[in-house]
Design an enzyme around this catalytic site. Structure first.
Site, PDB file in Angstrom:
ATOM      1  N   GLU A  30      19.546  -9.563  -2.212  1.00 25.00           N
ATOM      2  CA  GLU A  30      18.901 -10.045  -0.992  1.00 25.00           C
ATOM      3  C   GLU A  30      17.273  -9.966  -1.115  1.00 25.00           C
ATOM      4  O   GLU A  30      16.881  -8.921  -1.090  1.00 25.00           O
ATOM      5  CB  GLU A  30      19.455  -9.383   0.246  1.00 25.00           C
ATOM      6  CG  GLU A  30      18.774 -10.186   1.715  1.00 25.00           C
ATOM      7  CD  GLU A  30      19.208  -9.291   2.838  1.00 25.00           C
ATOM      8  OE1 GLU A  30      19.135  -7.981   2.739  1.00 25.00           O
ATOM      9  OE2 GLU A  30      19.481  -9.770   3.810  1.00 25.00           O
ATOM     10  N   HIS A  78      14.390  -8.929  14.314  1.00 20.63           N
ATOM     11  CA  HIS A  78      14.466  -9.405  15.594  1.00 20.63           C
ATOM     12  C   HIS A  78      14.130  -8.476  16.470  1.00 20.63           C
ATOM     13  O   HIS A  78      15.156  -7.830  17.121  1.00 20.63           O
ATOM     14  CB  HIS A  78      15.771 -10.163  16.095  1.00 20.63           C
ATOM     15  CG  HIS A  78      15.741 -11.514  15.055  1.00 20.63           C
ATOM     16  ND1 HIS A  78      14.911 -12.768  15.049  1.00 20.63           N
ATOM     17  CD2 HIS A  78      16.841 -11.891  14.139  1.00 20.63           C
ATOM     18  CE1 HIS A  78      15.413 -13.519  14.376  1.00 20.63           C
ATOM     19  NE2 HIS A  78      16.536 -13.260  13.911  1.00 20.63           N
ATOM     20  N   ARG A 100      23.720 -20.738  15.493  1.00 21.09           N
ATOM     21  CA  ARG A 100      24.857 -20.344  16.159  1.00 21.09           C
ATOM     22  C   ARG A 100      24.486 -19.976  17.746  1.00 21.09           C
ATOM     23  O   ARG A 100      23.226 -20.031  17.913  1.00 21.09           O
ATOM     24  CB  ARG A 100      25.229 -18.700  15.843  1.00 21.09           C
ATOM     25  CG  ARG A 100      24.214 -17.692  15.795  1.00 21.09           C
ATOM     26  CD  ARG A 100      24.746 -16.386  15.580  1.00 21.09           C
ATOM     27  NE  ARG A 100      23.688 -15.331  15.470  1.00 21.09           N
ATOM     28  CZ  ARG A 100      23.795 -14.250  15.963  1.00 21.09           C
ATOM     29  NH1 ARG A 100      24.869 -13.844  16.892  1.00 21.09           N
ATOM     30  NH2 ARG A 100      22.956 -13.268  15.695  1.00 21.09           N
ATOM     31  N   CYS A 119      19.013 -12.015   8.445  1.00 20.77           N
ATOM     32  CA  CYS A 119      20.036 -11.922   7.688  1.00 20.77           C
ATOM     33  C   CYS A 119      20.749 -13.373   7.109  1.00 20.77           C
ATOM     34  O   CYS A 119      21.425 -13.400   5.969  1.00 20.77           O
ATOM     35  CB  CYS A 119      21.147 -11.030   8.730  1.00 20.77           C
ATOM     36  SG  CYS A 119      21.756 -11.873  10.007  1.00 20.77           S
ATOM     37  N   GLU A 162      26.956  -4.708  10.666  1.00 21.04           N
ATOM     38  CA  GLU A 162      26.599  -6.181  10.384  1.00 21.04           C
ATOM     39  C   GLU A 162      25.354  -6.113   9.257  1.00 21.04           C
ATOM     40  O   GLU A 162      24.308  -5.398   9.702  1.00 21.04           O
ATOM     41  CB  GLU A 162      25.894  -6.697  11.522  1.00 21.04           C
ATOM     42  CG  GLU A 162      26.817  -6.968  12.806  1.00 21.04           C
ATOM     43  CD  GLU A 162      27.928  -7.714  12.456  1.00 21.04           C
ATOM     44  OE1 GLU A 162      27.857  -8.625  11.692  1.00 21.04           O
ATOM     45  OE2 GLU A 162      28.980  -7.553  13.157  1.00 21.04           O
TER      46      GLU A 162
HETATM   47  P1  NAD Z   1      17.313  -0.743   7.275  1.00 21.50           P
HETATM   48  O1  NAD Z   1      19.029  -0.742   6.576  1.00 21.50           O
HETATM   49  O2  NAD Z   1      16.545  -0.452   6.275  1.00 21.50           O
HETATM   50  O3  NAD Z   1      17.109  -0.045   8.750  1.00 21.50           O
HETATM   51  C1  NAD Z   1      17.967  -0.554   9.790  1.00 21.50           C
HETATM   52  C2  NAD Z   1      18.041   0.694  10.647  1.00 21.50           C
HETATM   53  O4  NAD Z   1      18.638   1.759  10.160  1.00 21.50           O
HETATM   54  C3  NAD Z   1      16.585   1.034  10.949  1.00 21.50           C
HETATM   55  O5  NAD Z   1      16.721   1.492  12.496  1.00 21.50           O
HETATM   56  C4  NAD Z   1      16.776   2.441  10.328  1.00 21.50           C
HETATM   57  O6  NAD Z   1      15.670   3.333  11.048  1.00 21.50           O
HETATM   58  C5  NAD Z   1      17.882   3.046  10.444  1.00 21.50           C
HETATM   59  N1  NAD Z   1      18.297   3.999   9.228  1.00 21.50           N
HETATM   60  C6  NAD Z   1      17.527   4.269   8.110  1.00 21.50           C
HETATM   61  N2  NAD Z   1      18.289   5.191   7.304  1.00 21.50           N
HETATM   62  C7  NAD Z   1      19.278   5.702   8.370  1.00 21.50           C
HETATM   63  C8  NAD Z   1      20.103   6.834   8.137  1.00 21.50           C
HETATM   64  N3  NAD Z   1      20.222   7.597   7.085  1.00 21.50           N
HETATM   65  N4  NAD Z   1      20.849   7.056   9.175  1.00 21.50           N
HETATM   66  C9  NAD Z   1      20.949   6.216  10.286  1.00 21.50           C
HETATM   67  N5  NAD Z   1      20.034   5.309  10.504  1.00 21.50           N
HETATM   68  C10 NAD Z   1      19.348   4.849   9.584  1.00 21.50           C
HETATM   69  O7  NAD Z   1      17.285  -2.414   7.609  1.00 21.50           O
HETATM   70  P2  NAD Z   1      15.896  -3.193   7.932  1.00 21.50           P
HETATM   71  O8  NAD Z   1      15.239  -3.291   6.724  1.00 21.50           O
HETATM   72  O9  NAD Z   1      15.286  -2.533   9.027  1.00 21.50           O
HETATM   73  O10 NAD Z   1      16.461  -4.581   8.363  1.00 21.50           O
HETATM   74  C11 NAD Z   1      16.740  -5.675   7.232  1.00 21.50           C
HETATM   75  C12 NAD Z   1      18.294  -5.634   6.910  1.00 21.50           C
HETATM   76  O11 NAD Z   1      18.825  -5.831   7.902  1.00 21.50           O
HETATM   77  C13 NAD Z   1      18.338  -6.870   5.781  1.00 21.50           C
HETATM   78  O12 NAD Z   1      19.195  -6.442   4.877  1.00 21.50           O
HETATM   79  C14 NAD Z   1      19.103  -7.895   6.798  1.00 21.50           C
HETATM   80  O13 NAD Z   1      19.949  -8.706   6.198  1.00 21.50           O
HETATM   81  C15 NAD Z   1      19.951  -7.111   7.655  1.00 21.50           C
HETATM   82  N6  NAD Z   1      20.334  -7.716   8.940  1.00 21.50           N
HETATM   83  C16 NAD Z   1      21.528  -7.948   9.093  1.00 21.50           C
HETATM   84  C17 NAD Z   1      22.016  -8.749  10.215  1.00 21.50           C
HETATM   85  C18 NAD Z   1      23.439  -9.001  10.483  1.00 21.50           C
HETATM   86  O14 NAD Z   1      23.642  -9.414  11.499  1.00 21.50           O
HETATM   87  N7  NAD Z   1      24.221  -9.060   9.405  1.00 21.50           N
HETATM   88  C19 NAD Z   1      21.238  -9.159  11.154  1.00 21.50           C
HETATM   89  C20 NAD Z   1      19.614  -8.541  10.967  1.00 21.50           C
HETATM   90  C21 NAD Z   1      19.504  -7.918   9.931  1.00 21.50           C
END
Ligand code: NAD
Length: 483
Positions: free
Chosen positions: A384, A161, A445, A290, A256
């Site tokens: 997932e 998002h 929600r 998520c 999260e």
């Molecule tokens: P991701 O974990 O690949 O990346 C998330 C963020 O982390 C990005 O900004 C990325 O650049 C950063 N990142 C990557 N490596 C890092 C490091 N070593 N140090 C610091 N930051 C780093 O996730 P994504 O693919 O962008 O998003 C999808 C995931 O997010 C799915 O697993 C989804 O379920 C989860 N998600 C969870 C929620 C929740 O509220 N629980 C909400 C939305 C998405």
């Protein structure tokens, strides 16, 4: 105006350090439209020195905005988001491939986050206790009050998002007079930068918020360990979340993480309603929530009827060019993600699952997909699968449904389709999940209410504007000798 022109005109190809656009001086990260493949623009690959500068500038700025002023900034920003709905949605769609229906919906959510932040900023968050309530008590009173953190908040957001994830980190920070350095996903940086500009224009002091863009392999460590940050708030996948937990050291963490949410359809369920919820829960936002429905658990007595209804609704779910306002779904984030879904579905089919519709791919466009005869040990459902896939698993009784639902490493949210209060009570009590929605999708929600998972889905505080504001503040307790 083309999106590329919009990005250039609004200088979205520059980071914002303390409100100032900082253009690339060296290497950049290119951002492509997932559907057309065209280059939208690029953002700087921040250096560690630039990230340090962002933290230092934020640390030097002490915010003293009144509750009224914070509320007014957030309300003005909400007005602006709603006025600019269409251009924001176009930008989200261009950089993420989400269809316009999804992007427009996201703008409404962002405005809600801002309005709830404004409302909560006005609310007194202290408590008062009388102390003469035990034999050893005294005629004194105890009060609590909340203060912003001493250090700067380090926030990291995912791609799914592009603006709302950013809003959920920044708005509670503004509402509590905190300072933030935020790194958006490198896949969708423009919406984050535009959101910061909307807040600056609404009156947020520029030094309170920086958006740094870059390669997490280069700046990730600094974001987690900078001496001026005392809280890291992260939304993203489990692997990075656990890396953060292991790296960030002695500072507060809000994690999260991923989900693997079930919809549980009992034998008394309204099958039309359950199938509609299952399909919407699986495919909205291209299945990239998520809290998307990732497993369809159905009682065997109604499995055939439910499966047929899900297939019928899936065939009717239109997908294609994300900019076509009539489509229900655009692309997933990139071709690599689409290839992974295709490969996991094909593997499940090779292991005995039955493909009923979908599993076609063109670039990052992946068809909504249904398969049944899925077994819980298949990778498709024990990991997932962050895309528009509906794997159906049947169960014989509620004990089995609960065991299946709880049988993964995740515990984010769930949906339950039944009207039987005894079943609902058991499911609410026995599902190891952060939320249970009866006759609604797991992702439903209010932006205000507590939200977040357990097990691998999250650690520490919950999100939702109210809980995030608590997590972003220090609670002070003080007492006086007057009871
Ligand atoms: P991701 O974990 O690949 O990346 C998330 C963020 O982390 C990005 O900004 C990325 O650049 C950063 N990142 C990557 N490596 C890092 C490091 N070593 N140090 C610091 N930051 C780093 O996730 P994504 O693919 O962008 O998003 C999808 C995931 O997010 C799915 O697993 C989804 O379920 C989860 N998600 C969870 C929620 C929740 O509220 N629980 C909400 C939305 C998405």
């Amino acid at each position: 105006m083309s999106i590329q022109q919009f990005i250039r005109d609004h200088r979205l190809d520059a980071m914002r350090i303390a409100g100032q656009p900082v253009a690339a001086s060296g290497q950049v990260i290119a951002v492509h439209n997932p559907y057309t493949g065209e280059l939208l623009g690029s953002v700087p690959r921040a250096t560690v020195a630039q990230v340090r500068q962002a933290f230092a500038t934020a640390q030097a700025c002490q915010l003293t905005l009144t509750r009224y002023e914070r509320g007014a900034i957030l309300n003005r920003a909400a007005d602006s988001v709603l006025q600019r709905r269409s251009e924001i949605a176009n930008l989200i769609t261009a950089e993420s491939g989400l269809c316009l229906k999804d992007s427009l919906y996201e703008t409404g959510r962002v405005a809600d986050v801002l309005r709830f932040g404004a409302q909560e900023a006005l609310r007194d968050d202290g408590q008062m206790f009388s102390a003469d309530t035990t034999p050893a008590g005294k005629k004194r009173r105890v009060f609590t009050q909340r203060a912003p953190l001493l250090g700067v908040i380090s926030a990291i957001t995912p791609f799914n998002h592009p603006m709302n994830q950013v809003a959920h980190k920044v708005v509670p920070a503004v509402a509590t007079n905190n300072r933030v350095v935020l790194k958006p996903s490198e896949k969708v940086p423009f919406s984050a930068i535009l959101f910061a500009d909307i807040l600056y224009a609404a009156g947020l002091p520029h030094k309170a918020l920086s958006i740094v863009t870059g390669d997490p392999r280069e700046i990730g460590l600094e974001l987690l360990t900078n001496a001026q940050t005392d809280l890291v708030t992260f939304t993203g996948g489990v692997a990075i979340g656990k890396h953060i937990a292991a790296t960030a050291g002695y500072r507060r963490l809000v994690l999260e993480l991923g989900g693997n949410d079930p919809i549980i359809v009992m034998d008394d369920a309204d099958i039309d309603e359950a199938a509609t919820l299952a399909v919407q829960g699986s495919y909205k936002n291209s299945g990239q929530r998520c809290t998307a429905v990732k497993r369809l658990l159905v009682h065997e007595a109604v499995a055939a009827r439910f499966t047929e209804a899900v297939v019928e609704r899936t065939r009717a779910w239109t997908y294609g060019d994300p900019m076509d306002a009539s489509h229900d779904m655009g692309t997933v984030i990139d071709e690599t993600a689409a290839q992974l879904f295709e490969q996991r579905v094909s593997e499940a089919v090779a292991q005995g699952a039955r493909l009923l519709v979908g599993n076609q791919r063109r670039g990052a466009l992946y068809a909504p997909t249904v398969l049944d005869r899925v077994r819980p040990e298949m990778t498709l459902v024990c990991e997932e699968t962050f895309g528009p896939v509906s794997p159906i698993i049947s169960f014989a009784n509620i004990d089995e449904a609960i065991a299946l639902a709880n049988g993964t490493a995740y515990g984010l949210s769930s949906a339950v389709c039944t009207n039987r209060l005894d079943d609902i009570t058991r499911l609410v009590n026995e599902l190891h999940m952060g939320s249970v929605n009866v006759r609604e999708v797991p992702g439903w929600r209010l932006e205000l209410t507590p939200f977040g998972g357990i097990k691998d889905s999250g650690l520490g505080y919950k999100e939702g504007v109210q809980e995030a504001m608590k997590s972003f503040t220090n609670l002070k307790t003080w007492s006086v000798p007057w009871g």
